[in-house]
Design an enzyme around this catalytic site. Structure first.
Site, PDB file in Angstrom:
ATOM      1  N   CYS A   1      93.744  19.939  60.158  1.00  0.00           N
ATOM      2  CA  CYS A   1      92.422  19.553  59.422  1.00  0.00           C
ATOM      3  C   CYS A   1      92.142  17.919  59.765  1.00  0.00           C
ATOM      4  CB  CYS A   1      92.475  20.010  57.983  1.00  0.00           C
ATOM      5  SG  CYS A   1      91.056  19.829  57.159  1.00  0.00           S
TER       6      CYS A   1
ATOM      7  N   GLU B   1      99.209  26.458  55.463  1.00  0.00           N
ATOM      8  CA  GLU B   1     100.096  26.656  54.459  1.00  0.00           C
ATOM      9  C   GLU B   1      99.724  27.684  53.435  1.00  0.00           C
ATOM     10  OE1 GLU B   1      96.726  25.351  52.651  1.00  0.00           O
ATOM     11  OE2 GLU B   1      97.698  24.280  54.247  1.00  0.00           O
TER      12      GLU B   1
ATOM     13  N   HIS C   1      94.075  25.203  57.525  1.00  0.00           N
ATOM     14  CA  HIS C   1      95.067  25.040  56.565  1.00  0.00           C
ATOM     15  C   HIS C   1      96.319  26.310  56.860  1.00  0.00           C
ATOM     16  CE1 HIS C   1      93.268  21.993  53.943  1.00  0.00           C
ATOM     17  NE2 HIS C   1      92.396  22.433  54.844  1.00  0.00           N
TER      18      HIS C   1
END
Length: 388
Positions: free
Chosen positions: A272, A364, A362
């Site tokens: 990001c 995660e 992202h």
């Protein structure tokens, strides 16, 4: 200015955009006034992770899903120490949360943390407006915040618009230092420790170091102001640059730090904001997108494999790099590794002559799909290769 007040469902509220468009509804969360950049998020779920993502600092988030709050608010899914959004906009708030982990309602969480919101507005019309006109400054007003500064009753819309137009723009905003940790801390490896990573916190989400820890990585999370000496004091096998808010054009410090890491050819991974920092370190420019990418359903193609991933995004800026050629940089050859299939925005970079790469989204998966989890494994592979 906020006044935390429970039972606000019947308190009038108004959302005012800088171009004069207004939406009238009911207060949701705290009562008062708040300002930020109005943006929309297309995720149908994951509102708790969204609201606690530091990347949303100073943004008023509009949920495009019509009903929000069904699963309440729990104590496990926060991605940071607090809610970071400036305001929350929903169409139809759930009257009663229903989830076995819920400790309170979304409304309660907003009230407890003083976050001003608005409900019962046409979020579809608002989203269409932001898509056509672009993300813009906005304000939410409820309770006494709707009073005129002159003391003559309710403020006219023109006065509220002036209050909004007096606020700073997101372009040129330097926000990463205000959301990052002030003190370094360590997330220990799960099981046997295999590697050490220095993670530069530019607005990191809690799940990110956890994903690395699951792979046997001891993660040293460092402040955004960390120096090269502080990074290398932990003897890292790799360096990670996190997500974060604001305009990457203001992040000269992180760019200088990343350049120092690249000069030492340490395995590097950025996500990001970290992707934009890598872009700048390589000599590319950055620019503000019209309305950005936010949500957990954005299609991205990994050009190294040809596979298409459904990914989680939150970014209003992008890297200006050529899509179809290898670029010569002071750190070697670089290319665009990932691209958004909706609009051809650069979604990833990689160096061909040293172990460094980044993505704009992202991986995660908090909240969001797990399609991009392989990127953490790719980072591990780079560190294994460097060690060998």
């Amino acid at each position: 200015m906020t006044t935390s007040t429970r039972g606000t469902a019947k308190v009038p509220a108004v959302l005012v955009l800088e171009d004069g468009r207004t939406f009238r509804g009911r207060a949701y969360g705290a009562v008062g006034e708040t300002f930020g950049e109005a943006v929309f998020s297309t995720g149908m779920t994951g509102y708790q992770e969204t609201l606690t993502d530091p990347s949303y600092d100073r943004q008023i988030v509009v949920a495009t899903a019509p009903q929000i709050g069904n699963t309440g608010w729990n104590d496990e899914d926060d991605e940071s120490r607090r809610i970071w959004v400036s305001g929350n906009v929903v169409r139809d708030p759930a009257r009663v949360p229903s989830n076995w982990r819920a400790k309170r309602s979304l409304d309660d969480a907003l009230v407890e943390q003083g976050v001003v919101g608005i409900s019962r507005i046409d979020t579809r019309a608002l989203t269409r407006h932001l898509r056509e006109r672009g993300s813009m400054r906005a304000g939410i007003f409820s309770g006494t915040a709707l009073s005129s500064a002159s003391g003559a009753g309710v403020a006219p819309e023109a006065e509220l618009v002036e209050r909004v137009q007096a606020q700073p723009h997101m372009k040129g905003a330097s926000l990463y230092e205000e959301v990052a940790t002030k003190e370094a801390y360590v997330v220990p490896a799960v099981g046997e420790k295999r590697f050490t990573v220095a993670a530069v916190d530019l607005g990191i989400k809690g799940m990110t170091p956890h994903r690395m820890a699951e792979r046997g990585i001891e993660v040293h999370v460092l402040p955004a102001t960390a120096t090269p000496d502080e990074v290398y004091a932990v003897e890292p096998d790799g360096v990670f640059f996190s997500n974060g808010p604001g305009d990457p054009a203001t992040a000269d410090g992180p760019v200088a730090l990343m350049s120092a890491v690249l000069e030492r050819r340490t395995p590097l991974f950025g996500i990001c904001f970290g992707n934009q920092i890598l872009g700048r370190a390589l000599g590319f420019g950055t620019y503000k997108l019209k309305y950005g990418h936010r949500g957990i359903n954005q299609p991205v193609q990994d050009r190294t494999t040809g596979k298409v991933e459904v990914t989680a995004h939150n970014h209003g800026f992008a890297v200006d790099a050529p899509l179809d050629k290898v670029s010569e940089t002071k750190f070697g050859r670089a290319e665009v590794s990932h691209v958004c299939l909706n609009d051809d925005v650069v979604e990833g970079l990689r160096l061909l002559d040293q172990p460094a790469f980044s993505v704009q989204y992202h991986p995660e998966a908090a909240a969001g799909p797990h399609d991009a989890a392989y990127l953490f494994d790719r980072f591990v592979s780079l560190m294994e290769g460097q060690r060998a």
